[in-house]
Design a protein around this motif. Structure first.
Motif, mmCIF file in Angstrom:
data_model
loop_
_atom_site.group_PDB
_atom_site.id
_atom_site.type_symbol
_atom_site.label_atom_id
_atom_site.label_comp_id
_atom_site.label_asym_id
_atom_site.label_seq_id
_atom_site.Cartn_x
_atom_site.Cartn_y
_atom_site.Cartn_z
ATOM 1 N N LEU A 55 0.601 -1.360 -0.004
ATOM 2 C CA LEU A 55 -0.212 0.051 0.061
ATOM 3 C C LEU A 55 0.853 1.368 0.047
ATOM 4 N N ALA A 56 1.818 1.197 0.961
ATOM 5 C CA ALA A 56 2.536 2.539 0.957
ATOM 6 C C ALA A 56 3.391 2.987 -0.254
ATOM 7 N N SER A 57 3.876 1.890 -1.018
ATOM 8 C CA SER A 57 4.413 2.283 -2.385
ATOM 9 C C SER A 57 3.579 2.803 -3.242
ATOM 10 N N ALA A 58 2.230 2.148 -3.273
ATOM 11 C CA ALA A 58 0.995 2.301 -4.128
ATOM 12 C C ALA A 58 0.678 3.751 -3.993
ATOM 13 N N SER A 271 5.523 19.814 5.230
ATOM 14 C CA SER A 271 6.027 18.477 5.726
ATOM 15 C C SER A 271 6.704 17.709 4.472
ATOM 16 N N VAL A 272 7.811 17.121 4.919
ATOM 17 C CA VAL A 272 8.298 16.338 3.714
ATOM 18 C C VAL A 272 8.679 14.721 4.164
ATOM 19 N N GLU A 273 7.682 14.127 3.425
ATOM 20 C CA GLU A 273 7.448 12.629 3.976
ATOM 21 C C GLU A 273 7.703 11.695 2.934
ATOM 22 N N THR A 274 8.378 10.488 3.375
ATOM 23 C CA THR A 274 8.182 9.273 2.561
ATOM 24 C C THR A 274 6.977 8.277 2.778
ATOM 25 N N ILE A 279 3.624 4.385 6.472
ATOM 26 C CA ILE A 279 3.732 3.200 7.397
ATOM 27 C C ILE A 279 3.574 3.253 8.823
ATOM 28 N N ALA A 280 4.469 4.522 9.398
ATOM 29 C CA ALA A 280 4.529 4.765 10.842
ATOM 30 C C ALA A 280 2.933 5.157 11.199
#
Ligand SMILES: Nc1ncnc2c1ncn2[C@@H]1O[C@H](COP(=O)(O)OP(=O)(O)OP(=O)(O)O)[C@@H](O)[C@H]1O
Ligand SMILES: [Mg+2]
Lengths: 415, 263
Positions: A55-58, A271-274, A279-280
């Motif tokens: 999901l996260a990368s999707a 905010s800069v986020e990956t 996931i967090a």
């Protein structure tokens, strides 16, 4: 000169076997709690793994990060902090240009409409699809998302700059609205406005039951004319390699601070986020669940333990004469204590094991008939069986010591 | 019936000599010595004095019957001798060891190793097979499975129950049950076999069978103490003790006893 351990265990199992039905009902509380524990943990763990792996990368894209007005965790923060976020400025196209300029080696830098995504009815001839999510994006967004096209072409920079009324559609929309007809080149209405379909995005599949193929995507310039500028516009940056992401994030941050004219003493107003942030966020959500489970399980287990204690006390009363006989032929208080304790431990551990098996089946069943994935973990099994045995000891000690204390002659006289 | 007088039993003088010195450990040969043994029950203020001071000495290989009216304290005495109960006062020496000073664990060990107890109501585990019932003392002695089984089988053969080993008590007749109980009492080779009215729940034919078993055991040198109401059962023993009101009223050779009751 005391009982051998194998005999202690054998006699405990024999007692349980001799009272199968009663043993089963004795165990019900433990079985249900452990089943719950194993099944719920399996599902949460499964979902965690799923979020991490798919999901996260999707959502964010691989080797990608986002520059956002609100951090991803916005759902779990308190009002105070939320009000502070609310004062942050919107992310603008010029912010996107600044980030683009700061990271010339980026594979793609896009600006897209953010959450909540508006939905509109989509109409082609007399066919209609209701409530289809509409995204406004720059051309690069399609690179960030690794879109493959099964027909036509992607949206182009020119489409965005010229505010052209063109759209690409997800596979679901293509299948259902156009059913067999090639959508490319067809004119359709999105919320009343006319758009020409230029491309069809290849099927992405479903995540947690949610289709990733039911959408239409239009140039963000068109989007803003229809829905106004979203306060949650987001910049996505995709790097060619994972190792470049961290450096690029730093450059994006600096570029944004300059664009927003922040003094060194001022905090970031973005905010800069990956995907890690997503996931967090998810793990924070499940942590809440994980903190509720022990309480529910604990209640179940304590109730189960009390049932076991009651049954064992009853067994001591019922088997007083048997205890007398055993003592008469040489059983020590310790022997009797061990036997009864072994019985409650065996009972409770058995409840734990049955619970694990049932919980496992449950989790697998749910995974099979619903989109929720499941992953049974070793620790939940060990915890469940350990919990069972612990309950056996805790609630078995009292009945066992009652049995052990019986005086041989009074026990023999019991009826 | 054989003439008892051909069996050597302890004489009154010998017994009196052993019992006389309080606190003295008796010689090896005396399996049981009690001095001034008392057992009282406190029944809500009223004290029932079941045993009022019993002086008893029994030598190895003796076959003794204890008789007496109901309530005279026979079972109470047997339970004390069998270490199922503890006296309020007095000494009890078993094989030269002071049992009346022992801890619960030591008593359990004595019950396991030194004493075989046969009850009027058999007291078998109802759900266990004859074999398992007989194995029980060996289980608590920590004897490993294979040896345990072998010894239990031997004990059952000894009481002619080799063919019924896997039957449960409710699949056996009263006499057979009592023989299972005897096998259980014997399986750990105890120094005394105690039986409290072993024929009390059996008809006279079956009682005779059980008495035959006791007779054989006594012949093989087993020390036997048996409580009974019936003179013709007591007549199998070689020495008869009569209890009355918690004290020994008489203690004599069987011949003397049978003459007295006119058997
Ligand atoms: N647990 C007890 N509580 C109170 N009194 C008891 C208890 N056991 C025995 N007694 C009393 O002690 C006395 C001796 O009892 P015991 O059972 O030794 O007699 P007995 O000679 O075996 O009699 P019977 O021939 O009827 O079996 C009796 O008065 C009896 O009521
Ligand atoms: Mg009695």
């Amino acid at each position: 000169m005391t009982m051998r351990h194998t005999d202690v265990v054998a006699s405990a199992l024999e007692q349980i076997r001799a009272n199968k039905l009663r043993s089963f009902f004795t165990l019900l509380g433990i079985i249900v709690s452990v089943t719950f524990l194993v099944a719920v943990v399996a599902i949460i763990q499964g979902m965690n793994a799923y979020v991490r792996e798919n999901l996260a990368s999707a959502v964010i894209g691989s080797n990608a990060f986002q520059v956002r007005r609100f951090p991803i965790q916005v759902g779990l923060i308190d009002d105070e902090i939320f009000r502070r976020y609310a004062r942050r400025p919107k992310i603008t196209p010029s912010d996107a240009r600044a980030v683009r300029a700061a990271i010339p080696d980026a594979q793609a830098v896009s600006l897209q409409s953010g959450w909540p995504t508006p939905t509109s009815d989509v109409v082609w001839r007399e066919r209609e699809q209701d409530d289809i999510p509409v995204f406004g994006v720059t051309a690069d967004y399609q690179v960030v998302q690794d879109y493959k096209f099964s027909g036509g072409r992607p949206l182009s920079d020119l489409d965005v700059r010229e505010k052209r009324p063109v759209a690409i559609v997800g596979a679901d929309v293509a299948d259902k609205l156009f059913e067999g007809v090639d959508p490319v080149g067809k004119d359709m209405r999105i919320g009343g406005s006319l758009f020409t379909v230029v491309g069809v995005v290849a099927k992405k599949g479903r995540v947690l039951g949610q289709s990733f193929d039911a959408f239409v995507m239009i140039p963000i310039t068109q989007f803003e004319m229809m829905y106004g500028r979203r306060s949650t516009n987001t910049i996505s940056v995709k790097m060619r390699e994972a190792k470049d992401v961290a450096g690029a994030m730093q450059r994006a941050e600096e570029a944004m601070r300059i664009a927003h004219r922040l003094r060194p003493s001022q905090e970031n107003d973005f905010s800069v986020e990956t995907a890690d942030a997503l996931i967090a966020f998810w793990e924070q959500l499940t942590k809440v669940l994980f903190s509720v489970i022990p309480a529910v399980v604990a209640i179940g287990v304590v109730v189960g333990g009390i049932v076991i204690m009651n049954i064992m006390l009853m067994a001591v009363t019922e088997r007083t004469r048997e205890i007398g006989i055993r003592k008469a032929v040489g059983a020590t208080a310790r022997d009797i204590q061990k036997q009864f304790l072994a019985e409650s431990i065996a009972l409770a551990a058995m409840g734990g094991m049955i619970g694990v098996a049932v919980g496992w089946l449950f989790a697998m069943g749910i995974a099979a008939i619903s989109p929720l994935p499941a992953r049974v973990t070793l620790w939940s099994i060990l915890l469940a069986v350990g919990l069972g045995a612990g309950v056996g000891v805790l609630f078995g000690v009292y009945p066992a010591s009652r049995a052990a204390k019986l005086d041989p002659i009074t026990a023999l006289r019991a009826e | 019936m054989r003439n008892t007088d051909e069996y050597p039993i302890s004489t009154t003088e010998e017994r009196e000599a052993v019992v006389a010195t309080a606190g003295a450990a008796p010689e090896e040969d005396w399996v049981i010595v009690t001095r001034g043994l008392k057992r009282e029950y406190d029944m809500g203020g009223e004290v029932v004095r079941a045993l009022r001071g019993v002086d008893l000495a029994i030598r190895r290989n003796e076959y003794v019957a204890i008789m007496g009216p109901s309530g005279s304290g026979k079972s109470t005495l047997m339970n004390l001798i069998g270490c199922l109960d503890t006296p309020n006062d007095g000494e009890y020496w078993l094989n030269g060891q002071l049992v009346s000073a022992m801890s619960d664990d030591q008593l359990a060990r004595v019950r396991n190793k030194e004493i075989g107890f046969v009850f009027q109501t058999f007291n078998l585990l109802p759900r266990a097979t004859a074999l398992h019932n007989v194995e029980l003392p060996l289980v608590y002695a920590g004897v490993p499975g294979e040896e345990r089984r072998r010894r239990a089988e031997e004990a059952l053969e000894r009481v002619q129950l080799g063919a019924r080993m896997l039957h449960k008590p409710n699949e056996l007749s009263g006499g057979q049950r009592q023989r299972v109980a005897i096998a259980r009492a014997l399986v750990n080779r105890p120094s005394i076999l105690l039986a409290d009215e072993p024929t009390g729940n059996l008809d006279s034919t079956t009682s005779e069978e059980i008495m035959k078993v006791f007779e054989e055991l006594a012949d093989q040198g087993q020390t036997v103490i048996m409580v009974t109401h019936e003179p013709d059962i007591a007549a199998h023993a070689r020495r008869v003790i009569v209890l009355r009101d918690g004290v020994i009223a008489s203690d004599d050779k069987r011949s003397a006893f049978t003459q007295k009751v006119g058997l």
